[in-house]
Design an enzyme around this catalytic site. Structure first.
Site, PDB file in Angstrom:
ATOM      1  N   ASP A 170       0.933  -1.423  -0.099  1.00 20.76           N
ATOM      2  CA  ASP A 170       0.041   0.035   0.162  1.00 20.76           C
ATOM      3  C   ASP A 170       0.695   1.380   0.248  1.00 20.76           C
ATOM      4  O   ASP A 170       0.310   2.293  -0.130  1.00 20.76           O
ATOM      5  CB  ASP A 170      -1.062   0.032   1.014  1.00 20.76           C
ATOM      6  N   ASP A 227     -11.568  -6.716   9.796  1.00 17.79           N
ATOM      7  CA  ASP A 227     -11.599  -8.197  10.050  1.00 17.79           C
ATOM      8  C   ASP A 227     -12.635  -8.817  10.822  1.00 17.79           C
ATOM      9  O   ASP A 227     -13.442  -9.481  10.381  1.00 17.79           O
ATOM     10  CB  ASP A 227     -10.106  -8.646  10.444  1.00 17.79           C
TER      11      ASP A 227
END
Ligand SMILES: *[C@@H]1O[C@H](CO)[C@@H](O)[C@H](O)[C@H]1NC(C)=O
Ligand SMILES: CC(=O)N[C@H]1CO[C@H](CO)[C@@H](O)[C@@H]1O
Length: 738
Positions: A140, A448
């Protein structure tokens, strides 16, 4: 043989000694009820006698008692799972599914490239048919250094993978392997080959570190590999095109190792980023990976690991498949979660970083309620379910019908890279269900956990697999601020989950079992522990200073339930902690961190979430640091607390610690110089003295950090000054009020 055919691929065992636990809990609960009754029936009449202090304690005790109840579903019926790898290979060796492994990295500053490629190499070397394995690195930060490191790794892997296979190397992360060999004198490889490969690794490591130190890739490498040209249009970390490079494609001759075997597919991906488009942090990266990989390899199973979590067991892929491929129970399992374990936990775990009670006690308990949380790393998913498939009992995956999907076999590499680019562009998700019902969910700092919950709400189950030899090992925070910031993010995320549309408190009702609902709430309510804990750290001590009792005196029968709950619960927690592999000192450290995270992390998370809710601030995602200065590491090894730079969190911690110290000392001085019947106070106010005393003892490292230590890790002078002033003012104000 026929019998063997239907033998399950995994077995499930129940924990023993549950009756004792249930009886004991019941007795504690009765005592808690007595405490509530005492509080309600003994409210002082006049406010000088502590009426308000009393009512506040009543609220805190009510809340603690109710929260305590939420702890029980975990401990009701813990399960332990054991896969049978040999049965898997007997039955399915020929039709093992394709597996895509995602490694996510976000910041080369705190996640060094060498660490990242060690993780990549460790999973590439899984003991698994290499033609069915694909590894994707999502970067990223779009750092060309990371790309360069991966390029180097793809070349080194040609030697490393055969070496691992030949000499049964495990762990398969080169850095970890060479470290273990230093301590043992018997490497399983012959000295010559061992030294050759070690030299290769060290050369590669120093090339990468040089590049990282210089901040750029060497000129000759840059011109040799066409991949670097993709950085021509790069303007900054948050503003660049998609960069994708298939480094090993699993079919070319250049994708064979030195023994001529096919190597796993290896892909570098930095999705497109634009300053005005939300990138959704790790969830966004995962979703891009899911799409891009579906084009290239389209494995049925997806494993994702953080870039610091190298594989410590080359068999764990097969272990996980035992759960998915079990003919009887495998159909309903959406994901298999392994615990997040750490290699750099010191003996007494100063910052409570190992989370061992969660992984040894809570998660096996969750398993019996429908499955553990998805914790974002070390987790194996079925691709279809991660992409939003709803549960139905007709669902049956026929593994024997192995299809080779993914376009890599037909399309040319260039074509494929171009096609994949579109999938990773930042406009692709516009007006789609990605981030809502497909892939990982957006808008939560624990993407998550909320994704795992939504999968469960769609009817699926998950499995917790906690092998003796840990599947993955990562790096835990090694300074106090890091630990506190990490807990802040988690508790903030938990609060967001509670407020989200999938809230375990209301939405999930009817979709998941009530026990699991309670268990999720137990984690999601963390932030609400901050206020009552703060209250109990401040008010009883101040009242102690003033000489007003808030607890029953020792000679009263009401003293018994208080003593029983305090003693009983702490001994139970201590026992659980020891059983999970901790030490007594570790438990004490854990208790301290528990106090600190409640009074700071959770409080700040609470305030931040409220601000965000009303639109006052933006969400941020702080990546925990994985490198440390040498001095910091040394102190960490010696278990000396590292406080770091001045921050509001530290000021608050120090103020609370000093407040308790002043109150206790003030009370003692008063006894010595003013009161004649000196020791009577230890009867009337025994519990308050005890509470303050324990708080002072637990805060010993803070006092040392404030006044005694000279090293760099101590508390800054400014914090010492501020907190002393604040604590003194609070004491004086409180005394002078009446
Ligand atoms: C990691 O693997 C090694 C063997 O390679 C084993 O000795 C060690 O105990 C494992 N670590 C953990 C934490 O399980
Ligand atoms: C970041 C960090 O402190 N890493 C340490 C983890 O523990 C190992 C061994 O205990 C150290 O070598 C690392 O420096």
């Amino acid at each position: 043989m026929a019998e063997e055919k239907c033998a399950p691929l995994f077995e499930t065992k129940r924990a023993k000694g549950r009756l004792f636990y249930k009886v004991f809990s019941l007795s504690l609960f009765v005592a808690i009820c007595f405490i509530w009754v005492f509080r309600v029936s003994h409210i002082p009449r006049e406010s000088e006698d502590g009426k308000w202090g009393w009512i506040g304690l009543l609220c805190a005790e009510l809340w603690f008692g109710l929260y305590w109840l939420l702890r029980h579903p975990f401990r009701w019926n813990p399960l332990f799972r054991e896969p049978f790898r040999h049965r898997l290979s007997q039955r399915y060796e020929k039709v093992l599914p394709k597996v895509d492994i995602f490694v996510c990295t976000a910041d080369p500053g705190i996640e060094p490239a060498v660490m990242v490629i060690n993780t990549v190499l460790s999973v590439m070397a899984y003991e698994y048919p290499t033609e069915k394995l694909s590894v994707y690195l999502s970067d990223d930060a779009a750092s060309d250094i990371t790309f360069y490191a991966l390029l180097e790794a793809s070349i080194f892997a040609k030697q490393w993978l055969p070496f691992c296979r030949k000499f049964k190397v495990d762990p398969t992360s080169p850095a970890a392997y060479f470290k273990t060999i230093v301590s043992s004198t018997h490497p399983n490889a012959p000295a010559k080959e061992f030294h050759t490969i070690k030299k290769l690794y060290q050369d590669m490591e120093s090339r990468i570190e040089n590049a990282a130190n210089m901040g750029r890739v060497p000129e000759e490498v840059h011109s040799k590999h066409k991949g670097f040209s993709q950085w021509d249009s790069y303007s900054s970390r948050s503003d660049h095109d998609t960069i994708i490079q298939i480094l090993l494609d699993g079919k070319d001759s250049s994708a064979k190792d030195v023994d001529g075997n096919v190597m796993p597919i290896l892909v570098y991906l930095a999705r497109e980023k634009r300053p005005h488009v939300a990138h959704n942090f790790k969830a966004g990266a995962m979703n891009s990976l899911i799409r891009v990989s579906s084009m290239i390899s389209n494995g049925d199973i997806i494993l994702n690991v953080d870039c610091d979590m190298y594989s410590n067991n080359s068999q764990s892929l097969r272990d996980a498949l035992c759960f998915f491929m079990d003919e009887d129970k495998g159909q309903e399992i959406a994901f298999v979660q392994t615990p997040q374990c750490f290699e750099n936990i010191t003996k007494n775990d100063l910052y409570g970083g190992s989370l061992q009670v969660i992984y040894e006690v809570d998660f096996p308990g969750l398993d019996s309620l429908g499955g553990p949380l998805y914790i974002g790393t070390g987790c194996f998913h079925r691709r279809e379910i991660l992409c939003g498939k709803k549960f139905n009992d007709q669902y049956k995956k026929d593994w024997n019908e192995y299809k080779n999907t993914g376009l890599l076999k037909e399309a040319s590499l260039h074509e494929l890279e171009e096609k994949s680019k579109a999938l990773a562009s930042c406009t692709f998700e516009k007006n789609t269900l990605w981030g809502k019902e497909m892939g990982l969910q957006y808008g939560c700092s624990v993407e998550d956990v909320i994704t795992g919950l939504s999968i469960k709400c769609r009817g699926w189950k998950s499995v917790y697999y906690n092998p003796q030899r840990k599947a993955f090992l990562g790096v835990a925070p090694n300074t106090l601020p890091q630990a506190l910031v990490q807990h802040k993010r988690w508790s903030e995320g938990g609060f967001q989950v509670l407020l989200s549309k999938h809230s375990p408190a209301w939405y999930a009702y009817g979709f998941i079992s009530p026990g699991l609902q309670m268990a999720y709430c137990y984690y999601n309510l963390w932030v609400f522990l901050s206020w009552p804990t703060l209250y109990c750290c401040i008010i009883p001590s101040l009242y102690l200073l003033k000489g007003i009792p808030l607890f029953p005196q020792m000679s009263s029968p009401w003293f018994i339930p208080f003593a029983y709950v305090m003693l009983g619960d702490s001994s139970y927690c201590l026992m659980e902690f020891l059983w999970s592999g901790g030490t007594v000192k570790g438990w004490w450290n854990d208790l301290r961190l528990c106090l600190y995270k409640r009074t700071t992390s959770y409080l700040f998370a609470f305030v931040d979430t409220i601000f965000k809710f009303f639109g006052f601030s933006e969400s941020t995602f702080i990546v925990s640091s994985k490198v440390a200065e040498e001095k910091v590491s040394q102190r960490y090894e010696k278990e000396i607390m590292e406080f770091g730079n001045s921050s509001p969190m530290l000021t608050l911690l120090a103020t609370l610690a000093l407040l308790n110290l002043f109150c206790l000392l003030g009370m003692l001085l008063k006894q010595v110089f003013i009161n004649e019947d000196g020791l009577r106070i230890f009867d009337t106010m025994a519990l308050q003295v005890l509470l303050s005393g324990v708080l002072v003892l637990i805060n010993v490292p803070v006092y040392q950090g404030l006044f005694l230590r000279k090293d760099k890790g101590r508390l800054p002078i400014s914090v010492a000054a501020k907190s002393t002033a604040l604590a003194l003012t609070a004491c004086l104000l409180f005394i002078s009020i009446s």
